[in-house]
Design an enzyme around this catalytic site. Structure first.
Site, PDB file in Angstrom:
ATOM      1  N   THR A  94       0.858  -1.159  -0.050  1.00  0.00           N
ATOM      2  CA  THR A  94       0.005   0.080   0.042  1.00  0.00           C
ATOM      3  C   THR A  94       0.833   1.254   0.074  1.00  0.00           C
ATOM      4  OG1 THR A  94      -1.772   1.083   1.470  1.00  0.00           O
ATOM      5  CG2 THR A  94      -0.257  -0.157   2.537  1.00  0.00           C
ATOM      6  N   ALA A  95       0.407   2.259  -0.789  1.00  0.00           N
ATOM      7  CA  ALA A  95       1.133   3.471  -0.619  1.00  0.00           C
ATOM      8  C   ALA A  95       0.419   4.537   0.481  1.00  0.00           C
ATOM      9  CB  ALA A  95       0.809   4.287  -1.909  1.00  0.00           C
ATOM     10  N   SER A  96      -0.799   3.824   1.060  1.00  0.00           N
ATOM     11  CA  SER A  96      -1.433   4.945   2.286  1.00  0.00           C
ATOM     12  C   SER A  96      -1.172   4.592   3.425  1.00  0.00           C
ATOM     13  CB  SER A  96      -3.124   4.674   1.832  1.00  0.00           C
ATOM     14  OG  SER A  96      -3.340   3.394   2.050  1.00  0.00           O
ATOM     15  N   HIS A  97      -0.536   3.593   3.743  1.00  0.00           N
ATOM     16  CA  HIS A  97      -0.114   3.052   5.306  1.00  0.00           C
ATOM     17  C   HIS A  97       1.129   2.780   5.501  1.00  0.00           C
ATOM     18  CE1 HIS A  97      -4.427   3.139   5.907  1.00  0.00           C
ATOM     19  NE2 HIS A  97      -4.665   2.694   4.766  1.00  0.00           N
TER      20      HIS A  97
END
Length: 179
Positions: A57-60
Site C-alpha cells: 500500500t501507498a497509504s499506510h
C-alpha cells in the site's frame, strides 16, 4: 514487490499464494478474500484456506522509497494485524540474519483468472478475480436490486473520488457494472 514476495513465500513453504489479476485490490477486497477463504477452508468461496494476507500500500505504514510505500498484514478474519502481532513480528525481524527465496520466472499478473504457477513442488500461485469475493461480501450485506431502484430515480446522481487509490476499479465495478 509482488514477484519478490511470492518467491519469499514459496521458499518458506507457503502452499497457496493468491494474487489478484493485475496485482491490484482495494483493502476491503483483500479482507473479503481472507474472510471468504475461512480458516477451515470451507467458507463461501471454497477455493482454499487463508490465514491472512499481505497488502502492499501507498497509504499506510510508510517506509519505502520516498516513504510512500508500505506493507500491511491482515489477519485471519481480514482485519489489520493487531499491535501484539506487529510487535512480535518486529522483534523477530531484529534477529534475521538471512532469508530464503527462490529463482523463478516472473508471474504474469495479466494472466487469466485461474492461471496457476508452480513455484516449488509444494507452492502454487493462482491468479484470482480481484472482484469476486468483494462483490459476494457486498451482496450478502446489501440488497443490490433495491440499490438499483434507488439509483434509477429521476434526478439521482452520485460523486465518487477514489483519491488515486485501488478502490477506483472496485467502485466502477460496483456502481457502474453491478448497479
Amino acid at each position: 514487490a509482488i514477484q519478490t514476495i511470492a518467491r519469499l513465500l514459496a521458499a518458506n513453504g507457503i502452499q497457496n499464494i493468491w494474487i489478484p489479476q493485475h496485482g491490484i485490490m482495494s483493502t476491503p477486497a483483500v479482507s473479503a478474500v481472507i474472510r471468504r477463504r475461512t480458516s477451515n477452508g470451507e467458507g463461501k468461496d471454497g477455493d482454499g484456506e487463508a490465514q491472512g494476507g499481505i497488502v502492499l500500500t501507498a497509504s499506510h505504514n510508510p517506509g519505502g522509497p520516498g516513504e510512500d510505500f508500505g506493507i500491511k498484514y491482515n489477519e485471519g478474519l481480514g482485519q489489520p494485524a493487531g499491535e501484539e502481532f506487529t510487535e512480535a513480528l518486529y522483534k523477530t525481524t531484529l534477529a534475521i540474519s538471512s532469508y530464503k527465496t527462490i529463482e523463478s520466472d516472473d508471474i504474469d499478473l495479466t494472466a487469466p483468472v485461474g492461471t496457476q504457477y508452480q513455484l516449488t513442488p509444494t507452492s502454487t500461485v493462482t491468479i484470482i478475480d480481484p472482484f469476486k469475493n468483494y462483490l459476494d461480501a457486498l451482496k450478502s450485506c446489501f440488497d443490490f436490486e433495491k440499490l438499483k431502484e434507488f439509483g434509477a430515480r429521476d434526478g439521482f446522481s452520485i460523486v465518487f473520488d477514489g483519491m488515486h487509490g485501488a478502490g477506483g476499479e472496485f467502485a466502477k465495478r460496483v456502481l457502474v457494472e453491478e448497479l
